[in-house]
Design an enzyme around this catalytic site. Structure first.
Site, PDB file in Angstrom:
ATOM      1  N   GLY A  66     -24.709  30.435 -55.676  1.00 39.06           N
ATOM      2  CA  GLY A  66     -26.159  30.458 -55.480  1.00 39.06           C
ATOM      3  C   GLY A  66     -26.738  31.867 -55.473  1.00 39.06           C
ATOM      4  O   GLY A  66     -26.004  32.868 -55.457  1.00 39.06           O
ATOM      5  N   HIS A  67     -28.033  31.951 -55.445  1.00 38.23           N
ATOM      6  CA  HIS A  67     -28.692  33.260 -55.522  1.00 38.23           C
ATOM      7  C   HIS A  67     -28.418  34.107 -54.278  1.00 38.23           C
ATOM      8  O   HIS A  67     -28.319  33.604 -53.184  1.00 38.23           O
ATOM      9  CB  HIS A  67     -30.191  33.141 -55.784  1.00 38.23           C
TER      10      HIS A  67
END
Lengths: 373, 373, 373
Positions: free
Chosen positions: B275-276
């Site tokens: 994920g970011h």
């Protein structure tokens, strides 16, 4: 990495907010003090996290947990709730600093305002390309591409496709026969749409997503071999509403006979699998790695945590929150949060507990027996 | 399938080892006996598993579990530890076979030597193509491609990209604006890099990987509809160190404002989702199907088992081993192995135990009550 | 979305069944009554779910659960078992409707017949394209493409590839050097085959699938850095039998030295990961999101539920059914169903039970202590 716009073009704060879509929001500017340029000269060159924002960057505090960072922040201006603004003034006063240092934008929903300002910045940084079809794209003569739409290099557009105004099809996309793509929808590079997928306006489809591939349907065919299967052709389509986001490498199967349906405003993260004939209600959001088996219906405004796995032929109601890593094997008709995963421990402890798990039913009986004594 | 080189070009054992990168390794050759050609004539045409290796193939025994296969092995030569060599000599002697049949390469780390020899073979079998740009590739005029780099057919290279010496971009790759790819890095066919991804030297990215796609960020926007979301633009990048491998169909999100960071030597298997704003420490390895939610930091030298699911905003320290299929929902600050999954049983037994699981808290109370009696 | 054929071409029921492959099936037609056209005029324009089928559409009832819908069905004809036919006649009689309304096709396996009729419809709706190579495809001079095979736009076919009669390679596929694709196999758009993958006849590979990518193999290489890894080249191939389906965005690793092997008739859904050197037995089917770690052997006719995760170096026998979301960490040598996941509950209840889970081993001891009292 802070965003850097050409600051000579950047509007002062007031103008930035006027150019931003603030529908549904209320906001007021409270000018900053001596430590920053006076408001009329505040130039906003970018947006950044509060910790890192410099004197030409805008930031925000949405969660009170981070409000203490305001006292030492160096940002050009910070978006805050009225409550956080109040906290900030008091904190400065307690620190004996009478002059308010930061410019504040006081807003009923600073996180949403921040998102909208981000969208304004995005448009400046990455303006939409003009309507055009790259010469290397392979576009069938019968496809209808709006003059304002953009088709990237090496995309393939088959017969009967209809691409709406200002839509953008990234490099290397494949758009199968008869697909319909609504206005302002954006397909990132290397998206695959099988034949007959339709999507509404303002959708965003990330790279590697595959939409409309065959659902997984086979009939036992013992006439060919013991245990053999024969394929059931998948004739349904996929219908996607407006404002839907589909993540990278996500797959959405076409229906068997009826369509798979994704409602308006649904947000689907990366590497999600949605089986054939599922129906996902409006504004439901699901985090990465979720799997939903075929013919399951999910309500509106649900949140599905990462890697949750939802069985087939189920019905999940509106406003249901499934925790991450939870397998769902039954209908859920009541709003609320639902959870099911084995809690992690240090490995040795897990091993001891796992032995006990295998004997749980017996344990329950033994407790009952003890109680009868 | 054993590897087959043109044996007329294959060096004898000594020369093969001299041409191999043996840095950090010590090795000596013990010539084989009557059953194989004398050492000077040993031709090594390939490498194979010990069970299948024929008289022109090299093999290895790293795990003592397999050392018993040595007695009947037919390989040209076998890489072994000093301990396994000792076992082999004794086993032959006990079998009354005074003459050592196999040539041995005695090495402190035969598995690593085997990997290095494999790399030598790979270079012979699949030599790097010469620097060139396939005429069907679409390369922006402002992209900088080193003269020794290779761009495959139908790749798309956008403006401002920088591709280093001897790098290879496979067929159908998409390299977004401003990406930087270090020397000797290899992108297999159909990799997608969004704008602004940077990677160091000697990286390997497998097909279907998507790096730098938008993180999953939305702000509630009730002004549009009950439960509606608005997209938070993702401005951060992805920074990847040297010697990183990224598996097929893996996705690595770009950061929201700051970057997502993958350290040096990190090994990421297939279908992993990062994920970011995650940060992965040097030399951490993760097996297939792992998911890591946004803003989580993982330390150095961790091992993450297949399908482990790690929540967002967590911190995992160095030298942590997460077992396969384990959900992680809390920080881990102590090295060690951590596990959490429900042990599999025959289905009927699981059903009985599952009923008990739903009443565990009550069971705990009932035990306490019994103890008080 | 019901299927619509040009009804002027659609055969009446008898002719449709004669044109369908009914090998292994027995069937008889029972004409419908007054409410539908007489049999000779029954035109079948499509197939649809019973609920929605109109007077020109064919439908089926395989599961007795749905047989009650027959009484009010409006379909042209319905495929049923003899038992369902019997139920229908009786239900009509009980409702005082002496005349049988629907035409029935009574068949020993209506679901299989339905699949076969669907295949007939599919051939009419989407006939195979003629043998041809799209001018935008990049085909190596040494590749052998059968004259009846179809190569889509922007596909890349490397040296030494062999593509059999009537095979179809979709737009944007990458077929690495030396791959062999059997007769009538179909690769949907944007499939990637690395070098040396072979597949038999009548396979179907969905978009985004990657077959033959490097297995995940690394040797510890402390000479470079603490915790560093060096890549073990992957020399094996992937061998796929006849009649195999591989789902969208699924990945199948090539073997390290030996091959990864997928048996005949294996059905693999979307986003499945099969590690290097796995061997999957004939007619085994696995639902989406399954992961199988390297060197595991799975028997024939197994069913693997969605998101089940199977560890490496295991052996699973024939006719084993793994439930969805189940992690498998040990061999299974006995046919049957195996399950292991934590049952979902309302979140608060889960929290209370999860506390108890962490103390299960202690609970077991306390029960034993109570029993000794």
């Amino acid at each position: 990495m802070p965003i850097l716009l050409d600051t000579t073009k950047a509007p002062v704060l007031q103008r930035l907010l006027e150019e931003t879509d603030t529908s549904g929001l209320t906001w007021t500017i409270e000018p900053g003090g001596a430590q920053v340029p006076p408001l009329a000269e505040t130039r906003v060159a970018g947006i950044a996290n509060l910790e890192r924002a410099g004197p030409q960057e805008l930031s925000f505090v949405s969660n009170p947990r981070y409000q203490a960072q305001l006292v030492d922040a160096r940002a050009a201006a910070v978006l805050v709730t009225p409550e956080v603004a109040q906290y900030y003034r008091q904190a400065l006063s307690e620190a004996g600093r009478s002059q308010q240092a930061l410019a504040l934008v006081v807003c009923n929903s600073p996180y949403l305002l921040f998102a909208r300002i981000g969208q304004w910045f995005e448009q400046q940084l990455y303006p939409a390309p003009p309507g055009s079809i790259h010469p290397s794209a392979v576009v069938a003569p019968g496809a209808r591409v709006d003059g304002s739409a953009h088709i990237g290099p090496l995309a393939v557009i088959e017969e009967g496709v209809d691409i709406g105004p200002r839509a953008r099809i990234g490099a290397g996309c494949f758009i199968g026969a008869g697909c319909r793509i609504g206005a302002d929808s954006v397909l990132h590079p290397r998206v695959t749409l099988y034949r007959g997928v339709s999507m509404g306006a303002r959708c965003v489809i990330l790279s590697g997503a595959v939409i409309g591939d065959d659902g997984f349907g086979f009939a036992p065919d013992p006439s060919r071999a013991k245990g053999a299967w024969t394929k059931i052709p998948q004739f349904g389509g996929v219908r996607i509403g407006d404002d839907v986001e589909v993540g990278a490498n996500t797959t959405i199967d076409r229906g068997a006979l009826d369509d798979t349906v994704i409602g308006n405003g649904v947000k689907i993260d990366n590497q999600i699998m949605i089986g054939h004939n599922c129906r996902i209600g409006d504004h439901t959001a699901m985090a990465a790695c979720v799997g939903i088996a075929g013919s399951t219906t999910i309500g509106e405004r649900c949140s599905i945590g990462g890697a949750a796995m939802i069985g087939g032929h189920l019905t999940i109601g509106d406003d249901v929150f499934i925790s991450a890593a939870t397998p769902v094997h039954s209908n859920i008709d009541k709003p609320g949060q639902y959870t099911g995963f084995f809690p992690m421990t240090e490995h040795g402890q897990w091993e001891r507990n796992a032995v006990a798990v295998r004997h749980l039913a017996t344990m329950a009986k033994r407790i009952k027996a003890l109680e009868k004594k």
